[in-house]
Scaffold this motif. Structure first.
Motif, PDB file in Angstrom:
ATOM      1  N   TRP A 145      -1.051 -12.330  -1.362  1.00  0.00           N
ATOM      2  CA  TRP A 145      -0.282 -11.447  -0.481  1.00  0.00           C
ATOM      3  C   TRP A 145      -0.309 -10.039  -1.032  1.00  0.00           C
ATOM      4  O   TRP A 145      -0.156  -9.813  -2.227  1.00  0.00           O
ATOM      5  N   ARG A 146      -0.513  -9.067  -0.129  1.00  0.00           N
ATOM      6  CA  ARG A 146      -0.553  -7.652  -0.523  1.00  0.00           C
ATOM      7  C   ARG A 146       0.419  -6.864   0.344  1.00  0.00           C
ATOM      8  O   ARG A 146       0.572  -7.154   1.525  1.00  0.00           O
ATOM      9  N   LYS A 147       1.038  -5.855  -0.271  1.00  0.00           N
ATOM     10  CA  LYS A 147       1.899  -4.968   0.495  1.00  0.00           C
ATOM     11  C   LYS A 147       1.528  -3.526   0.201  1.00  0.00           C
ATOM     12  O   LYS A 147       0.917  -3.219  -0.819  1.00  0.00           O
ATOM     13  N   SER A 148       1.917  -2.668   1.095  1.00  0.00           N
ATOM     14  CA  SER A 148       1.581  -1.254   0.993  1.00  0.00           C
ATOM     15  C   SER A 148       2.292  -0.591  -0.172  1.00  0.00           C
ATOM     16  O   SER A 148       3.428  -0.945  -0.515  1.00  0.00           O
ATOM     17  N   LEU A 149       1.635   0.380  -0.743  1.00  0.00           N
ATOM     18  CA  LEU A 149       2.271   1.201  -1.775  1.00  0.00           C
ATOM     19  C   LEU A 149       3.387   2.056  -1.182  1.00  0.00           C
ATOM     20  O   LEU A 149       4.192   2.620  -1.907  1.00  0.00           O
ATOM     21  N   TYR A 150       3.436   2.149   0.151  1.00  0.00           N
ATOM     22  CA  TYR A 150       4.479   2.905   0.836  1.00  0.00           C
ATOM     23  C   TYR A 150       5.752   2.093   1.032  1.00  0.00           C
ATOM     24  O   TYR A 150       6.713   2.567   1.615  1.00  0.00           O
ATOM     25  N   SER A 151       5.794   0.878   0.544  1.00  0.00           N
ATOM     26  CA  SER A 151       6.988   0.035   0.669  1.00  0.00           C
ATOM     27  C   SER A 151       8.171   0.718   0.010  1.00  0.00           C
ATOM     28  O   SER A 151       8.009   1.454  -0.960  1.00  0.00           O
ATOM     29  N   ASN A 152       9.370   0.433   0.529  1.00  0.00           N
ATOM     30  CA  ASN A 152      10.538   1.089  -0.060  1.00  0.00           C
ATOM     31  C   ASN A 152      10.904   0.439  -1.391  1.00  0.00           C
ATOM     32  O   ASN A 152      10.360  -0.599  -1.767  1.00  0.00           O
ATOM     33  N   SER A 153      11.833   1.046  -2.092  1.00  0.00           N
ATOM     34  CA  SER A 153      12.161   0.614  -3.454  1.00  0.00           C
ATOM     35  C   SER A 153      12.757  -0.795  -3.519  1.00  0.00           C
ATOM     36  O   SER A 153      12.712  -1.430  -4.563  1.00  0.00           O
ATOM     37  N   THR A 154      13.316  -1.281  -2.421  1.00  0.00           N
ATOM     38  CA  THR A 154      13.879  -2.632  -2.424  1.00  0.00           C
ATOM     39  C   THR A 154      12.830  -3.684  -2.068  1.00  0.00           C
ATOM     40  O   THR A 154      13.127  -4.877  -2.060  1.00  0.00           O
ATOM     41  N   GLY A 155      11.613  -3.230  -1.775  1.00  0.00           N
ATOM     42  CA  GLY A 155      10.518  -4.161  -1.526  1.00  0.00           C
ATOM     43  C   GLY A 155      10.453  -4.705  -0.117  1.00  0.00           C
ATOM     44  O   GLY A 155       9.649  -5.590   0.163  1.00  0.00           O
ATOM     45  N   ASN A 156      11.287  -4.210   0.795  1.00  0.00           N
ATOM     46  CA  ASN A 156      11.251  -4.682   2.173  1.00  0.00           C
ATOM     47  C   ASN A 156      10.021  -4.122   2.875  1.00  0.00           C
ATOM     48  O   ASN A 156       9.896  -2.912   3.047  1.00  0.00           O
ATOM     49  N   ALA A 189      -3.195 -13.229   7.570  1.00  0.00           N
ATOM     50  CA  ALA A 189      -1.820 -13.672   7.759  1.00  0.00           C
ATOM     51  C   ALA A 189      -0.883 -12.515   7.455  1.00  0.00           C
ATOM     52  O   ALA A 189      -1.145 -11.705   6.562  1.00  0.00           O
ATOM     53  N   VAL A 190       0.208 -12.446   8.204  1.00  0.00           N
ATOM     54  CA  VAL A 190       1.208 -11.391   8.038  1.00  0.00           C
ATOM     55  C   VAL A 190       2.575 -12.058   7.891  1.00  0.00           C
ATOM     56  O   VAL A 190       2.895 -12.997   8.623  1.00  0.00           O
ATOM     57  N   ARG A 191       3.359 -11.566   6.924  1.00  0.00           N
ATOM     58  CA  ARG A 191       4.712 -12.094   6.741  1.00  0.00           C
ATOM     59  C   ARG A 191       5.674 -10.968   6.386  1.00  0.00           C
ATOM     60  O   ARG A 191       5.268  -9.876   5.974  1.00  0.00           O
ATOM     61  N   ASN A 192       6.960 -11.252   6.503  1.00  0.00           N
ATOM     62  CA  ASN A 192       8.031 -10.335   6.133  1.00  0.00           C
ATOM     63  C   ASN A 192       8.370 -10.583   4.670  1.00  0.00           C
ATOM     64  O   ASN A 192       8.731 -11.699   4.298  1.00  0.00           O
ATOM     65  N   SER A 193       8.277  -9.566   3.836  1.00  0.00           N
ATOM     66  CA  SER A 193       8.521  -9.749   2.400  1.00  0.00           C
ATOM     67  C   SER A 193       9.956 -10.175   2.085  1.00  0.00           C
ATOM     68  O   SER A 193      10.205 -10.757   1.037  1.00  0.00           O
ATOM     69  N   ARG A 194      10.905  -9.900   2.977  1.00  0.00           N
ATOM     70  CA  ARG A 194      12.293 -10.324   2.738  1.00  0.00           C
ATOM     71  C   ARG A 194      12.451 -11.827   2.877  1.00  0.00           C
ATOM     72  O   ARG A 194      13.418 -12.401   2.390  1.00  0.00           O
TER      73      ARG A 194
END
Length: 77
Positions: free
Chosen positions: A17-28, A41-46
């Motif tokens: 799983w990869r997320k953008s470097l633009y993610s906010n500090s809480t990781g959402n 595949a796409v998922r919600n990190s929360r």
């Protein structure tokens, strides 16, 4: 591996799983993972154990190109 829309994300064994470097500090954020069949595949990190949406590479390509062209900028206002 059999994949389907809405399957539990943790059933996608062996994907990274990869997320953008633009993610906010809480990781959402939204996370994406390449699937063995070339899909994405796409998922919600929360909710990492929650459902995954499964897209073809062409569907993801259309989304990314639309984002790059600014087609979704009004969603940020």
């Amino acid at each position: 591996m059999q994949t389907y829309n809405g399957m539990p994300s943790n059933d996608l064994n062996g994907v990274r799983w990869r997320k953008s470097l633009y993610s906010n500090s809480t990781g959402n954020c939204v996370e994406l993972a390449e699937l063995p069949d070339g899909g994405v595949a796409v998922r919600n990190s929360r909710f990492p154990e929650g459902p995954a949406l499964i897209y073809t590479r062409d569907e993801i390509r259309a989304l990314v190109l639309g984002v790059k062209d600014g087609e979704f900028d009004t969603l940020l206002v």
